[in-house]
Design a protein around this motif. Structure first.
Motif, PDB file in Angstrom:
ATOM      1  N   GLY A  41       2.691  -3.539  20.443  1.00  0.00           N
ATOM      2  CA  GLY A  41       1.574  -3.787  21.330  1.00  0.00           C
ATOM      3  C   GLY A  41       0.236  -3.514  20.659  1.00  0.00           C
ATOM      4  N   VAL A  42      -0.812  -3.728  21.418  1.00  0.00           N
ATOM      5  CA  VAL A  42      -2.170  -3.549  20.905  1.00  0.00           C
ATOM      6  C   VAL A  42      -2.408  -2.103  20.475  1.00  0.00           C
ATOM      7  N   LEU A  43      -2.069  -1.151  21.317  1.00  0.00           N
ATOM      8  CA  LEU A  43      -2.328   0.252  20.978  1.00  0.00           C
ATOM      9  C   LEU A  43      -1.501   0.693  19.779  1.00  0.00           C
ATOM     10  N   GLU A  44      -0.289   0.185  19.678  1.00  0.00           N
ATOM     11  CA  GLU A  44       0.565   0.511  18.534  1.00  0.00           C
ATOM     12  C   GLU A  44       0.002  -0.107  17.252  1.00  0.00           C
ATOM     13  N   MET A  45      -0.565  -1.309  17.368  1.00  0.00           N
ATOM     14  CA  MET A  45      -1.176  -1.946  16.214  1.00  0.00           C
ATOM     15  C   MET A  45      -2.376  -1.135  15.727  1.00  0.00           C
ATOM     16  N   VAL A  46      -3.186  -0.659  16.658  1.00  0.00           N
ATOM     17  CA  VAL A  46      -4.352   0.149  16.286  1.00  0.00           C
ATOM     18  C   VAL A  46      -3.899   1.433  15.595  1.00  0.00           C
ATOM     19  N   ARG A  47      -2.872   2.079  16.127  1.00  0.00           N
ATOM     20  CA  ARG A  47      -2.358   3.309  15.499  1.00  0.00           C
ATOM     21  C   ARG A  47      -1.882   3.031  14.077  1.00  0.00           C
ATOM     22  N   ALA A  48      -1.151   1.930  13.906  1.00  0.00           N
ATOM     23  CA  ALA A  48      -0.639   1.586  12.579  1.00  0.00           C
ATOM     24  C   ALA A  48      -1.779   1.293  11.606  1.00  0.00           C
ATOM     25  N   LEU A  49      -2.796   0.571  12.055  1.00  0.00           N
ATOM     26  CA  LEU A  49      -3.931   0.278  11.182  1.00  0.00           C
ATOM     27  C   LEU A  49      -4.669   1.552  10.792  1.00  0.00           C
ATOM     28  N   ASP A  50      -4.820   2.456  11.739  1.00  0.00           N
ATOM     29  CA  ASP A  50      -5.484   3.732  11.446  1.00  0.00           C
ATOM     30  C   ASP A  50      -4.689   4.517  10.406  1.00  0.00           C
ATOM     31  N   GLU A  51      -3.384   4.570  10.562  1.00  0.00           N
ATOM     32  CA  GLU A  51      -2.553   5.264   9.583  1.00  0.00           C
ATOM     33  C   GLU A  51      -2.555   4.539   8.237  1.00  0.00           C
ATOM     34  N   GLY A  52      -2.585   3.222   8.276  1.00  0.00           N
ATOM     35  CA  GLY A  52      -2.648   2.456   7.042  1.00  0.00           C
ATOM     36  C   GLY A  52      -3.926   2.736   6.276  1.00  0.00           C
ATOM     37  N   LEU A  53      -5.036   2.822   6.986  1.00  0.00           N
ATOM     38  CA  LEU A  53      -6.311   3.116   6.337  1.00  0.00           C
ATOM     39  C   LEU A  53      -6.271   4.485   5.662  1.00  0.00           C
ATOM     40  N   GLN A  54      -5.599   5.426   6.303  1.00  0.00           N
ATOM     41  CA  GLN A  54      -5.524   6.781   5.759  1.00  0.00           C
ATOM     42  C   GLN A  54      -4.545   6.896   4.594  1.00  0.00           C
ATOM     43  N   PHE A  55      -3.404   6.224   4.690  1.00  0.00           N
ATOM     44  CA  PHE A  55      -2.316   6.524   3.766  1.00  0.00           C
ATOM     45  C   PHE A  55      -1.901   5.401   2.820  1.00  0.00           C
ATOM     46  N   MET A  56      -2.317   4.170   3.085  1.00  0.00           N
ATOM     47  CA  MET A  56      -1.894   3.056   2.236  1.00  0.00           C
ATOM     48  C   MET A  56      -2.883   2.871   1.084  1.00  0.00           C
ATOM     49  N   ASP A  57      -2.400   2.276   0.023  1.00  0.00           N
ATOM     50  CA  ASP A  57      -3.222   2.020  -1.149  1.00  0.00           C
ATOM     51  C   ASP A  57      -3.862   0.633  -1.020  1.00  0.00           C
ATOM     52  N   TRP A  58      -4.788   0.525  -0.073  1.00  0.00           N
ATOM     53  CA  TRP A  58      -5.463  -0.742   0.159  1.00  0.00           C
ATOM     54  C   TRP A  58      -6.611  -0.909  -0.825  1.00  0.00           C
ATOM     55  N   SER A  59      -6.966  -2.144  -1.085  1.00  0.00           N
ATOM     56  CA  SER A  59      -8.091  -2.426  -1.981  1.00  0.00           C
ATOM     57  C   SER A  59      -9.392  -1.903  -1.372  1.00  0.00           C
TER      58      SER A  59
END
Length: 112
Positions: A41-59
């Motif tokens: 869902g939308v809220l789950e997507m936001v949570r995942a994006l927030d965690e991705g910003l913190q922990f993923m090796d994004w460009s």
């Protein structure tokens, strides 16, 4: 609230397929993040994006393009949950409109 019956005010994504329709790039990014996805869902997507910003090796380009909006979306998610906990569905609804605007902006700004 009764002794056994609890009344709740909640926010749910009524059709999870809408995420791919409205925000296909964000949906793909969010649900590629290795966190437990109980729902899509939308809220789950936001949570995942927030965690991705913190922990993923994004460009750096991706972080620059959508990082601030991810923080805004996460803050709006928290505000929606607080409004619902405070029995303020009207406030939660207004915040949900703001959240969807932020998601629209992110969808148009996302880079690899």
């Amino acid at each position: 609230m009764g002794k056994a019956l609890q009344i709740r005010v909640s926010a749910v994504t009524w059709n999870e397929d809408l995420l791919e329709e409205y925000w296909p790039k964000l949906t793909e990014l969010a649900f590629s993040i290795p966190v437990k996805h109980e729902k899509h869902g939308v809220l789950e997507m936001v949570r995942a994006l927030d965690e991705g910003l913190q922990f993923m090796d994004w460009s750096e380009a991706r972080k620059t393009a959508i990082g601030d909006d991810i923080h805004k979306a996460a803050a709006l998610k928290t505000a929606i949950e607080k409004a619902l906990a405070d029995w303020s569905p009207r406030r939660a609804n207004a915040l949900s409109d703001e959240l969807e605007d932020v998601l629209d902006r992110m969808e148009n700004s996302i880079v690899a």
